[in-house]
Design an enzyme around this catalytic site. Structure first.
Site, short mmCIF file in Angstrom:
data_model
loop_
_atom_site.label_atom_id
_atom_site.label_comp_id
_atom_site.label_asym_id
_atom_site.label_seq_id
_atom_site.Cartn_x
_atom_site.Cartn_y
_atom_site.Cartn_z
N SER A 226 0.84 -1.19 0.00
CA SER A 226 0.00 0.00 0.00
C SER A 226 0.88 1.25 0.00
CB SER A 226 -0.95 -0.04 1.19
OG SER A 226 -1.97 0.93 1.06
N ASP A 316 -9.24 -4.90 -5.38
CA ASP A 316 -8.60 -3.73 -4.78
C ASP A 316 -8.92 -2.48 -5.59
OD1 ASP A 316 -6.97 -1.95 -3.45
OD2 ASP A 316 -5.08 -2.94 -3.97
N HIS A 348 -7.66 -5.41 -1.03
CA HIS A 348 -6.44 -4.69 -0.64
C HIS A 348 -5.80 -5.31 0.60
CE1 HIS A 348 -3.77 -1.29 -0.85
NE2 HIS A 348 -4.04 -0.93 0.40
#
Length: 374
Positions: A226, A316, A348
């Site tokens: 991320s 995601d 995600h």
């Protein structure tokens, strides 16, 4: 040396869930902690994020608002990450629990910059059986949108403990400063400092004995998920040539001013506001720090590594940005080997909360194979 994923239960901490008008009717949870800290004075004035001006103050003009009512007024509400109150307090709603370093599994925390408080958590796999063996070193950058999480977060501590055990790498996880108290580029600078601290052990006196005794500084890899994937790209552009063997970008947090087909308007607006909160001086979502494909961004041909893998997840919000990054890297003229791993039916950073599912096991196997150069 045995490797345990959990060193004990997380500390009993509490958190209040907002009802939209302050803290009235909040519920308690043992898994989350309230952090009350002061952000920069200008941070809360930049964006109108679900403002609730004066709603907890008595409407009768003859009554003076109570101190409690004033304390509970919300300035910005980027939940589920955090709430910013009008008195300047920041209440983090997740990503604040810290698991202590575990000597049983050879982990420890080291402050690398007393001035900023930046630290690293080291994970040393089972070297009792091979005391003289030098291990490749993985520098890891955690995610959290630049506003939450830390190296001691349960998900990160447990995942990296497992990764160290399975890969046989010495892992150095960088605990960088968070926005909005420390606006970007502080987090990027801290991660670069953490990377350089590791590299510094290859020349001259080595301040950290684990790296000196067990780290193979000729085999340095970097990775992050991320926001940590975003930082990984940043470090790849700025590291010296020939230092980084490989890089793994996991569900990288890349944005852009154009909303893509797979992105809902609500999600798009949320992340735009979160980025502006974290980066008050930004020009927007085409800032090269968050959009590596923006006009004027440095060419991907300049990445300083021999191998790279980009992990993306089908469900995601960021999946297409990750694919676009991989495609651009392949076409850039970069001389390394690139790989894209696209995993279906998951969202995600799914792998941080599910270690036993089929897709998580497959992802771990692919990550380990990449790190080992297999």
């Amino acid at each position: 040396m045995s490797v345990a994923l959990f060193c004990g239960p997380p500390p009993a901490v509490s958190f209040g869930c907002k009802d939209g008008r302050g803290r009235k009717g909040m519920v308690r949870s043992k898994d989350i902690v309230r952090q009350t800290v002061k952000p920069p004075a200008h941070a809360c004035r930049l964006i109108g994020w679900n403002k609730y001006p004066g709603s907890v103050v008595p409407t009768n003009s003859s009554l003076s608002p109570s101190p409690t009512a004033l304390d509970d007024e919300i300035e910005l509400d980027p939940s589920p990450f955090l709430i910013i109150y009008k008195d300047g307090r920041i209440e983090r709603l997740k990503g604040t629990t810290v698991i202590p370093a575990c000597p049983e599994v050879a982990t420890k925390d080291v402050i690398i910059d007393p001035a900023t408080g930046v630290s690293v958590r080291l994970y040393l796999p089972n070297v009792v059986d091979l005391p003289s063996k030098k291990l490749p070193v993985l520098v890891y950058f955690h995610g959290g949108g630049f506003v939450i999480e830390n190296t001691g977060s349960p998900n990160y501590h447990n995942y990296l403990t497992l990764l160290a055990a399975k890969s046989g790498l010495l892992i150095v996880s960088v605990n960088y400063r968070l926005a909005p108290e420390h606006p970007i580029p502080a987090s990027f600078d801290d991660c670069m400092a953490g990377f350089n601290w590791v590299v510094s052990h290859s020349a001259g006196p080595a301040p950290e004995p684990w790296l000196a005794r067990h780290g193979d500084l000729t085999q340095i890899l970097i990775s992050g998920d991320s926001a940590g994937g975003t930082v990984t790209h940043y470090v790849l552009l700025r590291a010296d040539a020939g230092v980084i063997e490989g890089a793994a970008l996991v569900h990288p947090y890349f944005l852009g001013s154009k909303r893509l087909e797979n992105q809902t308007e609500e999600d798009f607006e949320f992340h735009e506001k979160l980025w502006r909160l974290s980066t008050p001086d930004t020009e927007g979502l085409d800032d090269p720090l968050i959009n590596p494909l923006a006009p004027g961004a440095p060419s991907l041909a300049g990445l300083k590594c021999k191998r790279a893998v980009v992990f993306v997840a089908e469900l995601d919000f960021l999946v297409e940005r990750g694919r676009m990054y991989y495609d651009a890297l392949v076409k850039s003229g970069w001389g390394g080997e690139a790989e894209l791993v696209h995993q279906k039916g998951v969202g995600h950073v799914f792998h941080l909360s599910d270690y036993s599912g089929d897709v998580s096991v497959d992802m771990m196997a692919k990550m380990v194979a990449f790190l080992r150069g297999e």
